[in-house]
Design a protein around this motif. Structure first.
Motif, PDB file in Angstrom:
ATOM      1  N   GLY A   1       0.787  -1.218   0.000  1.00 59.80           N
ATOM      2  CA  GLY A   1       0.000   0.000   0.000  1.00 59.80           C
ATOM      3  C   GLY A   1       0.818   1.265   0.000  1.00 59.80           C
ATOM      4  O   GLY A   1       0.305   2.344  -0.366  1.00 59.80           O
ATOM      5  N   TYR A   2       2.099   1.174   0.371  1.00 62.35           N
ATOM      6  CA  TYR A   2       2.945   2.374   0.398  1.00 62.35           C
ATOM      7  C   TYR A   2       3.075   3.004  -0.987  1.00 62.35           C
ATOM      8  O   TYR A   2       3.216   4.232  -1.105  1.00 62.35           O
ATOM      9  CB  TYR A   2       4.334   2.031   0.946  1.00 62.35           C
ATOM     10  CG  TYR A   2       5.301   3.189   0.867  1.00 62.35           C
ATOM     11  CD1 TYR A   2       5.110   4.339   1.617  1.00 62.35           C
ATOM     12  CD2 TYR A   2       6.404   3.149   0.016  1.00 62.35           C
ATOM     13  CE1 TYR A   2       5.977   5.416   1.532  1.00 62.35           C
ATOM     14  CE2 TYR A   2       7.283   4.210  -0.079  1.00 62.35           C
ATOM     15  CZ  TYR A   2       7.063   5.339   0.687  1.00 62.35           C
ATOM     16  OH  TYR A   2       7.931   6.404   0.580  1.00 62.35           O
ATOM     17  N   ILE A   3       2.993   2.186  -2.042  1.00 61.06           N
ATOM     18  CA  ILE A   3       3.144   2.740  -3.392  1.00 61.06           C
ATOM     19  C   ILE A   3       2.026   3.727  -3.702  1.00 61.06           C
ATOM     20  O   ILE A   3       2.230   4.694  -4.448  1.00 61.06           O
ATOM     21  CB  ILE A   3       3.212   1.616  -4.448  1.00 61.06           C
ATOM     22  CG1 ILE A   3       3.828   2.157  -5.757  1.00 61.06           C
ATOM     23  CG2 ILE A   3       1.837   1.003  -4.713  1.00 61.06           C
ATOM     24  CD1 ILE A   3       4.133   1.073  -6.779  1.00 61.06           C
ATOM     25  N   LEU A   4       0.846   3.537  -3.115  1.00 54.56           N
ATOM     26  CA  LEU A   4      -0.263   4.462  -3.349  1.00 54.56           C
ATOM     27  C   LEU A   4       0.033   5.824  -2.741  1.00 54.56           C
ATOM     28  O   LEU A   4      -0.245   6.861  -3.356  1.00 54.56           O
ATOM     29  CB  LEU A   4      -1.552   3.896  -2.757  1.00 54.56           C
ATOM     30  CG  LEU A   4      -1.978   2.508  -3.227  1.00 54.56           C
ATOM     31  CD1 LEU A   4      -3.283   2.111  -2.552  1.00 54.56           C
ATOM     32  CD2 LEU A   4      -2.125   2.458  -4.737  1.00 54.56           C
ATOM     33  N   GLU A   5       0.597   5.812  -1.548  1.00 53.69           N
ATOM     34  CA  GLU A   5       0.952   7.068  -0.886  1.00 53.69           C
ATOM     35  C   GLU A   5       1.971   7.847  -1.696  1.00 53.69           C
ATOM     36  O   GLU A   5       1.829   9.063  -1.914  1.00 53.69           O
ATOM     37  CB  GLU A   5       1.504   6.759   0.507  1.00 53.69           C
ATOM     38  CG  GLU A   5       1.971   7.955   1.292  1.00 53.69           C
ATOM     39  CD  GLU A   5       2.584   7.575   2.628  1.00 53.69           C
ATOM     40  OE1 GLU A   5       3.364   8.391   3.175  1.00 53.69           O
ATOM     41  OE2 GLU A   5       2.303   6.459   3.121  1.00 53.69           O
ATOM     42  N   TYR A   6       3.006   7.161  -2.162  1.00 51.72           N
ATOM     43  CA  TYR A   6       4.053   7.844  -2.908  1.00 51.72           C
ATOM     44  C   TYR A   6       3.552   8.272  -4.290  1.00 51.72           C
ATOM     45  O   TYR A   6       3.873   9.380  -4.762  1.00 51.72           O
ATOM     46  CB  TYR A   6       5.284   6.949  -3.052  1.00 51.72           C
ATOM     47  CG  TYR A   6       6.469   7.667  -3.665  1.00 51.72           C
ATOM     48  CD1 TYR A   6       7.217   8.572  -2.915  1.00 51.72           C
ATOM     49  CD2 TYR A   6       6.822   7.468  -4.997  1.00 51.72           C
ATOM     50  CE1 TYR A   6       8.300   9.243  -3.469  1.00 51.72           C
ATOM     51  CE2 TYR A   6       7.897   8.140  -5.560  1.00 51.72           C
ATOM     52  CZ  TYR A   6       8.633   9.033  -4.792  1.00 51.72           C
ATOM     53  OH  TYR A   6       9.698   9.702  -5.355  1.00 51.72           O
ATOM     54  N   ALA A   7       2.756   7.416  -4.940  1.00 44.77           N
ATOM     55  CA  ALA A   7       2.223   7.760  -6.261  1.00 44.77           C
ATOM     56  C   ALA A   7       1.335   8.995  -6.185  1.00 44.77           C
ATOM     57  O   ALA A   7       1.366   9.857  -7.080  1.00 44.77           O
ATOM     58  CB  ALA A   7       1.442   6.580  -6.831  1.00 44.77           C
ATOM     59  N   GLU A   8       0.552   9.122  -5.135  1.00 43.22           N
ATOM     60  CA  GLU A   8      -0.269  10.319  -4.955  1.00 43.22           C
ATOM     61  C   GLU A   8       0.625  11.542  -4.745  1.00 43.22           C
ATOM     62  O   GLU A   8       0.374  12.620  -5.305  1.00 43.22           O
ATOM     63  CB  GLU A   8      -1.196  10.135  -3.758  1.00 43.22           C
ATOM     64  CG  GLU A   8      -2.124  11.310  -3.509  1.00 43.22           C
ATOM     65  CD  GLU A   8      -3.035  11.069  -2.316  1.00 43.22           C
ATOM     66  OE1 GLU A   8      -4.255  11.011  -2.505  1.00 43.22           O
ATOM     67  OE2 GLU A   8      -2.509  10.937  -1.183  1.00 43.22           O
ATOM     68  N   LYS A   9       1.682  11.370  -3.986  1.00 41.17           N
ATOM     69  CA  LYS A   9       2.599  12.478  -3.683  1.00 41.17           C
ATOM     70  C   LYS A   9       3.238  13.046  -4.949  1.00 41.17           C
ATOM     71  O   LYS A   9       3.423  14.269  -5.068  1.00 41.17           O
ATOM     72  CB  LYS A   9       3.678  11.998  -2.716  1.00 41.17           C
ATOM     73  CG  LYS A   9       4.691  13.046  -2.317  1.00 41.17           C
ATOM     74  CD  LYS A   9       5.711  12.463  -1.336  1.00 41.17           C
ATOM     75  CE  LYS A   9       6.766  13.482  -0.947  1.00 41.17           C
ATOM     76  NZ  LYS A   9       7.770  12.909  -0.001  1.00 41.17           N
ATOM     77  N   ILE A  10       3.555  12.199  -5.924  1.00 45.93           N
ATOM     78  CA  ILE A  10       4.230  12.679  -7.140  1.00 45.93           C
ATOM     79  C   ILE A  10       3.239  13.058  -8.241  1.00 45.93           C
ATOM     80  O   ILE A  10       3.648  13.398  -9.351  1.00 45.93           O
ATOM     81  CB  ILE A  10       5.244  11.647  -7.674  1.00 45.93           C
ATOM     82  CG1 ILE A  10       4.551  10.339  -8.098  1.00 45.93           C
ATOM     83  CG2 ILE A  10       6.332  11.373  -6.635  1.00 45.93           C
ATOM     84  CD1 ILE A  10       5.498   9.320  -8.748  1.00 45.93           C
ATOM     85  N   GLY A  11       1.937  12.979  -7.950  1.00 43.16           N
ATOM     86  CA  GLY A  11       0.943  13.462  -8.899  1.00 43.16           C
ATOM     87  C   GLY A  11       0.407  12.440  -9.876  1.00 43.16           C
ATOM     88  O   GLY A  11      -0.226  12.814 -10.881  1.00 43.16           O
ATOM     89  N   LEU A  12       0.589  11.151  -9.594  1.00 43.45           N
ATOM     90  CA  LEU A  12       0.085  10.131 -10.512  1.00 43.45           C
ATOM     91  C   LEU A  12      -1.430   9.980 -10.405  1.00 43.45           C
ATOM     92  O   LEU A  12      -2.094   9.603 -11.377  1.00 43.45           O
ATOM     93  CB  LEU A  12       0.770   8.789 -10.223  1.00 43.45           C
ATOM     94  CG  LEU A  12       0.423   7.620 -11.149  1.00 43.45           C
ATOM     95  CD1 LEU A  12       0.784   7.928 -12.600  1.00 43.45           C
ATOM     96  CD2 LEU A  12       1.130   6.341 -10.690  1.00 43.45           C
ATOM     97  N   GLY A  13      -1.995  10.267  -9.248  1.00 45.30           N
ATOM     98  CA  GLY A  13      -3.432  10.131  -9.051  1.00 45.30           C
ATOM     99  C   GLY A  13      -3.795  10.375  -7.599  1.00 45.30           C
ATOM    100  O   GLY A  13      -2.992  10.893  -6.817  1.00 45.30           O
ATOM    101  N   SER A  14      -5.009   9.996  -7.234  1.00 36.22           N
ATOM    102  CA  SER A  14      -5.534  10.265  -5.899  1.00 36.22           C
ATOM    103  C   SER A  14      -5.941   8.971  -5.205  1.00 36.22           C
ATOM    104  O   SER A  14      -6.562   8.093  -5.814  1.00 36.22           O
ATOM    105  CB  SER A  14      -6.755  11.193  -5.992  1.00 36.22           C
ATOM    106  OG  SER A  14      -7.396  11.316  -4.744  1.00 36.22           O
ATOM    107  N   ARG A  15      -5.604   8.866  -3.908  1.00 38.58           N
ATOM    108  CA  ARG A  15      -6.074   7.721  -3.123  1.00 38.58           C
ATOM    109  C   ARG A  15      -7.531   7.879  -2.708  1.00 38.58           C
ATOM    110  O   ARG A  15      -8.158   6.911  -2.271  1.00 38.58           O
ATOM    111  CB  ARG A  15      -5.214   7.542  -1.868  1.00 38.58           C
ATOM    112  CG  ARG A  15      -3.823   7.012  -2.133  1.00 38.58           C
ATOM    113  CD  ARG A  15      -3.052   6.844  -0.844  1.00 38.58           C
ATOM    114  NE  ARG A  15      -2.715   8.142  -0.240  1.00 38.58           N
ATOM    115  CZ  ARG A  15      -2.238   8.310   0.980  1.00 38.58           C
ATOM    116  NH1 ARG A  15      -2.061   7.251   1.760  1.00 38.58           N
ATOM    117  NH2 ARG A  15      -1.945   9.516   1.425  1.00 38.58           N
TER     118      ARG A  15
END
Length: 369
Positions: free
Chosen positions: A348-362
């Motif tokens: 699940g950590y990848i979702l947090e980081y992906a949101e941080k870099i602007g890939l999408g929203s959790r």
């Protein structure tokens, strides 16, 4: 961060007009396929054809439903994936195409050509600027980068290094050539637990980099090892180790940055469809299919890869784990199912980081169809 919409179609069917193929096509429409495809768009349908011996990859008949939907929008679809870093039946385009056809992805079935996006030996790629923490540029298969639009089909399941694989991993590893996959694994290195190693040598035969050598016990040449986890997947004694707490978060961050690069040139012309069925503990990259860890749930669709992965995890965790599966804990509804298999990594950590870099929203709203 704004809230994204994720559409869900469950598996239950009591109406002959609502078979799974129809449900998938309805999801494509609800999620905005007509906004993704414009007339004449060369549309990459990104999926995983399954390693030879695996049988839980996405069914070709479901893929045909999506191909038909793209054609109805006057798009020009092609099925695609990239070659693997490890040794196997998809290591080069010739073998990869043969495997795809053996698994049912033939033109007569899917009405669509298959193109291996990074070329014969994985050397067909483009450097894409992203300005991330780990990468300033990433290597993306050229035939994916050249596409006008993309529909990403992801079979959600577990993964020995990432915890789970969904839309983000499909973008990250799946759109990268072997050298890009190596970039993402950089820093991950296998270690041998000598007390468990029996010296069978099977790991040596599976290492694509000749990084493992045999004496009485196996040893890893860390100057050569790229941490691909091929040895981890096959060791019968579970004698392969990684430095999980140190290396896994960086690995997940690198994947998220590669996923960002994979879609950077396509802007708002990507649709994601995730298949929550045959939810096995392992990636479809392994040449077998273990028993599912939870019952089949259904299909998801969204234009947001982070939201669709977040929804997939939530739906899977709400299920009761199957007692005959490889789950060793976390069987109850609400418990993290993938850490019930791979307890050393929380994917699940990848979702947090992906949101941080602007890939999408959790943050998402789930709409049942």
């Amino acid at each position: 961060m704004s809230t994204s919409t994720v559409y869900l179609a469950r598996m239950r069917i009591r109406n002959p007009d609502q078979n799974n193929g129809v449900k998938i096509r309805d999801l494509c429409i609800a999620a905005g396929l007509s906004d993704i495809i414009t007339e004449g768009d060369l549309t990459a349908v990104k999926l995983h054809f399954g390693e030879l011996g695996n049988d839980t990859f996405i069914k070709p008949v479901f893929v045909r439903s999506i191909v038909d939907s793209i054609r109805e929008m006057s798009g020009r679809p092609f099925l695609t994936d990239t070659n693997t870093m490890y040794i196997g039946s998809r290591h080069n385009a010739a073998d990869h195409l043969s495997t795809a056809i053996r698994h049912g992805f033939a033109y007569a079935v899917v009405d669509c050509p298959v193109i291996i996006a990074d070329g014969l030996k994985g050397n067909n790629y483009r450097e894409v600027a992203i300005n991330g923490k780990h990468f300033k540029t990433v290597k993306i298969a050229q035939d994916i980068s050249d596409s006008d639009a993309m529909v990403v089909l992801s079979h959600v399941k577990g993964h020995a290094l990432a915890g789970f694989g969904g839309a983000i991993k499909n973008l990250a590893m799946g759109c990268a050539p072997p050298i890009g996959k190596r970039d993402q694994h950089q820093g991950m290195q296998a270690e041998i637990n000598e007390s468990r190693c029996v010296g069978c040598g099977y790991c040596v035969t599976q290492c694509p980099f000749d990084a493992i050598h045999m004496g009485k016990k196996a040893t890893v040449d860390k100057s050569v090892c790229y941490g691909c986890s091929a040895c981890l997947q096959v060791c019968p004694e579970q004698a392969i180790l990684f430095h999980w707490e140190r290396d896994v978060p960086r690995f997940l961050e690198r994947m998220a940055e590669y996923a960002l690069g994979a879609v950077s040139s396509l802007k708002n012309k990507v649709l994601y469809i995730s298949f929550l069925m045959n939810i096995t503990p392992d990636c479809d990259c392994v040449p077998w299919s273990d028993a599912p860890i939870v019952p089949d749930i259904g299909f998801l669709a969204s234009t947001d890869p982070v939201a669709i992965d977040a929804a997939a995890l939530d739906l899977i965790n709400k299920e009761r784990g199957l007692p005959s599966s490889s789950l060793h804990c976390h069987h109850e509804p609400g418990e993290n199912k993938f850490t019930g298999v791979w307890d050393y990594v929380d994917g699940g950590y990848i979702l947090e980081y992906a949101e941080k870099i602007g890939l999408g929203s959790r943050s998402y709203t789930l709409v049942e169809r």
